[in-house]
Design a protein around this motif. Structure first.
Motif, PDB file in Angstrom:
ATOM      1  N   GLY A  89       0.837  -1.198   0.000  1.00  0.00           N
ATOM      2  CA  GLY A  89       0.000   0.000   0.000  1.00  0.00           C
ATOM      3  C   GLY A  89       0.865   1.239   0.000  1.00  0.00           C
ATOM      4  O   GLY A  89       1.731   1.395   0.859  1.00  0.00           O
ATOM      5  N   ILE A  90       0.652   2.106  -0.965  1.00  0.00           N
ATOM      6  CA  ILE A  90       1.452   3.322  -1.088  1.00  0.00           C
ATOM      7  C   ILE A  90       0.564   4.528  -0.808  1.00  0.00           C
ATOM      8  O   ILE A  90      -0.490   4.682  -1.421  1.00  0.00           O
ATOM      9  N   VAL A  91       1.005   5.359   0.129  1.00  0.00           N
ATOM     10  CA  VAL A  91       0.328   6.613   0.433  1.00  0.00           C
ATOM     11  C   VAL A  91       1.085   7.719  -0.286  1.00  0.00           C
ATOM     12  O   VAL A  91       2.262   7.939  -0.011  1.00  0.00           O
ATOM     13  N   ARG A  97       4.603  17.590   4.174  1.00  0.00           N
ATOM     14  CA  ARG A  97       4.632  17.468   5.638  1.00  0.00           C
ATOM     15  C   ARG A  97       5.005  16.048   6.039  1.00  0.00           C
ATOM     16  O   ARG A  97       4.841  15.105   5.272  1.00  0.00           O
ATOM     17  N   ARG A  98       5.464  15.909   7.285  1.00  0.00           N
ATOM     18  CA  ARG A  98       5.777  14.574   7.801  1.00  0.00           C
ATOM     19  C   ARG A  98       4.525  13.715   7.753  1.00  0.00           C
ATOM     20  O   ARG A  98       3.421  14.197   7.961  1.00  0.00           O
ATOM     21  N   ALA A  99       4.717  12.434   7.496  1.00  0.00           N
ATOM     22  CA  ALA A  99       3.574  11.533   7.375  1.00  0.00           C
ATOM     23  C   ALA A  99       3.892  10.190   8.023  1.00  0.00           C
ATOM     24  O   ALA A  99       5.047   9.777   8.098  1.00  0.00           O
ATOM     25  N   ASP A 100       2.864   9.524   8.495  1.00  0.00           N
ATOM     26  CA  ASP A 100       2.979   8.188   9.063  1.00  0.00           C
ATOM     27  C   ASP A 100       1.986   7.298   8.306  1.00  0.00           C
ATOM     28  O   ASP A 100       0.791   7.272   8.630  1.00  0.00           O
ATOM     29  N   PRO A 101       2.436   6.586   7.271  1.00  0.00           N
ATOM     30  CA  PRO A 101       1.526   5.788   6.455  1.00  0.00           C
ATOM     31  C   PRO A 101       0.698   4.777   7.245  1.00  0.00           C
ATOM     32  O   PRO A 101      -0.436   4.490   6.882  1.00  0.00           O
ATOM     33  N   ALA A 102       1.234   4.262   8.355  1.00  0.00           N
ATOM     34  CA  ALA A 102       0.500   3.262   9.140  1.00  0.00           C
ATOM     35  C   ALA A 102      -0.777   3.835   9.747  1.00  0.00           C
ATOM     36  O   ALA A 102      -1.715   3.092  10.034  1.00  0.00           O
ATOM     37  N   PRO A 132      -1.878  -5.271   3.953  1.00  0.00           N
ATOM     38  CA  PRO A 132      -1.068  -4.367   3.156  1.00  0.00           C
ATOM     39  C   PRO A 132       0.124  -3.813   3.944  1.00  0.00           C
ATOM     40  O   PRO A 132       0.001  -3.443   5.101  1.00  0.00           O
ATOM     41  N   ASP A 133       1.275  -3.806   3.258  1.00  0.00           N
ATOM     42  CA  ASP A 133       2.474  -3.173   3.800  1.00  0.00           C
ATOM     43  C   ASP A 133       2.439  -1.727   3.337  1.00  0.00           C
ATOM     44  O   ASP A 133       2.474  -1.461   2.140  1.00  0.00           O
ATOM     45  N   MET A 134       2.354  -0.813   4.271  1.00  0.00           N
ATOM     46  CA  MET A 134       2.148   0.594   3.937  1.00  0.00           C
ATOM     47  C   MET A 134       3.463   1.342   3.827  1.00  0.00           C
ATOM     48  O   MET A 134       4.309   1.237   4.710  1.00  0.00           O
ATOM     49  N   ARG A 135       3.608   2.072   2.730  1.00  0.00           N
ATOM     50  CA  ARG A 135       4.810   2.844   2.457  1.00  0.00           C
ATOM     51  C   ARG A 135       4.435   4.248   2.006  1.00  0.00           C
ATOM     52  O   ARG A 135       3.344   4.479   1.504  1.00  0.00           O
ATOM     53  N   LEU A 145      -4.133   7.024  -2.635  1.00  0.00           N
ATOM     54  CA  LEU A 145      -3.768   5.678  -2.192  1.00  0.00           C
ATOM     55  C   LEU A 145      -3.584   4.805  -3.429  1.00  0.00           C
ATOM     56  O   LEU A 145      -4.391   4.857  -4.353  1.00  0.00           O
ATOM     57  N   VAL A 146      -2.524   3.983  -3.414  1.00  0.00           N
ATOM     58  CA  VAL A 146      -2.255   3.055  -4.508  1.00  0.00           C
ATOM     59  C   VAL A 146      -1.967   1.692  -3.887  1.00  0.00           C
ATOM     60  O   VAL A 146      -1.227   1.596  -2.899  1.00  0.00           O
ATOM     61  N   LEU A 147      -2.540   0.654  -4.465  1.00  0.00           N
ATOM     62  CA  LEU A 147      -2.291  -0.712  -4.011  1.00  0.00           C
ATOM     63  C   LEU A 147      -1.557  -1.466  -5.115  1.00  0.00           C
ATOM     64  O   LEU A 147      -1.971  -1.424  -6.276  1.00  0.00           O
ATOM     65  N   VAL A 148      -0.463  -2.130  -4.750  1.00  0.00           N
ATOM     66  CA  VAL A 148       0.290  -2.971  -5.684  1.00  0.00           C
ATOM     67  C   VAL A 148       0.056  -4.405  -5.233  1.00  0.00           C
ATOM     68  O   VAL A 148       0.453  -4.783  -4.129  1.00  0.00           O
TER      69      VAL A 148
END
Length: 166
Positions: A89-91, A97-102, A132-135, A145-148
């Motif tokens: 999972g790609i955010v 700004r700082r982000a926390d994908p989780a 999903p592994d979030m990055r 949001l993008v899902l691979v």
């Protein structure tokens, strides 16, 4: 200049890990600007349900708008497209700004449920879906949001967790 990330969305880890003999993963992009659910925000349960439904429907629609996925689904009928799969999972944040994908896990969960609705998986439990592994990806105007999604062999352990034991 955008903030550095540990993940290059132009060459996803799932594509690199797939290797030359494996089929390329499917990239499912939800619409930019879709409101996301952040686990740190306390929102009314009705608003949360409405947002969850919208993300789930958007993921379903993204699958139906992808000709390659629709062809693969037709070939897999009557069963699901994947028996097992890994989801990255790609955010893509809307700003530097700082982000926390989780923190966006509720959004990813709703999107994965949309993939189940579309027929990619029979269910999204631990026996069928890894992730999903979030990055964090690059900045995209309004965020996205993008899902691979990459298919896995029955006993394949793409992340090397078998060494940890069960």
């Amino acid at each position: 200049m955008s903030a550095p990330t540990l993940f290059d969305p132009e060459r996803p880890a799932a594509t690199t890990a797939a290797g030359p003999s494996r089929p390329a993963p499917f990239v499912i992009a939800l619409p930019a600007g879709l409101k996301q659910i952040n686990s740190n925000h306390r929102i009314n349960r009705h608003d949360r349900a409405r947002l969850t439904k919208k993300i789930r429907e958007s993921a379903f629609e993204a699958v139906s708008e992808c000709p390659a996925l629709m062809d693969a689904l037709a070939a897999a009928k009557p069963g699901p497209l994947f028996q097992r799969a890994h989801i990255l999972g790609i955010v893509h944040p809307g700003s530097d700004r700082r982000a926390d994908p989780a923190n966006l896990y509720p959004s990813f969960k709703a999107a994965v449920d949309g993939l189940v609705d579309a027929g990619l998986f029979e269910d999204d439990d631990h026996t069928r879906v890894l992730g999903p592994d979030m990055r964090l990806g690059r900045v995209v105007k309004r965020g996205q949001l993008v899902l691979v999604v990459r298919g896995l062999e029955p006993d394949e352990d793409p992340l090397g967790y078998q060494a940890v034991g069960r």
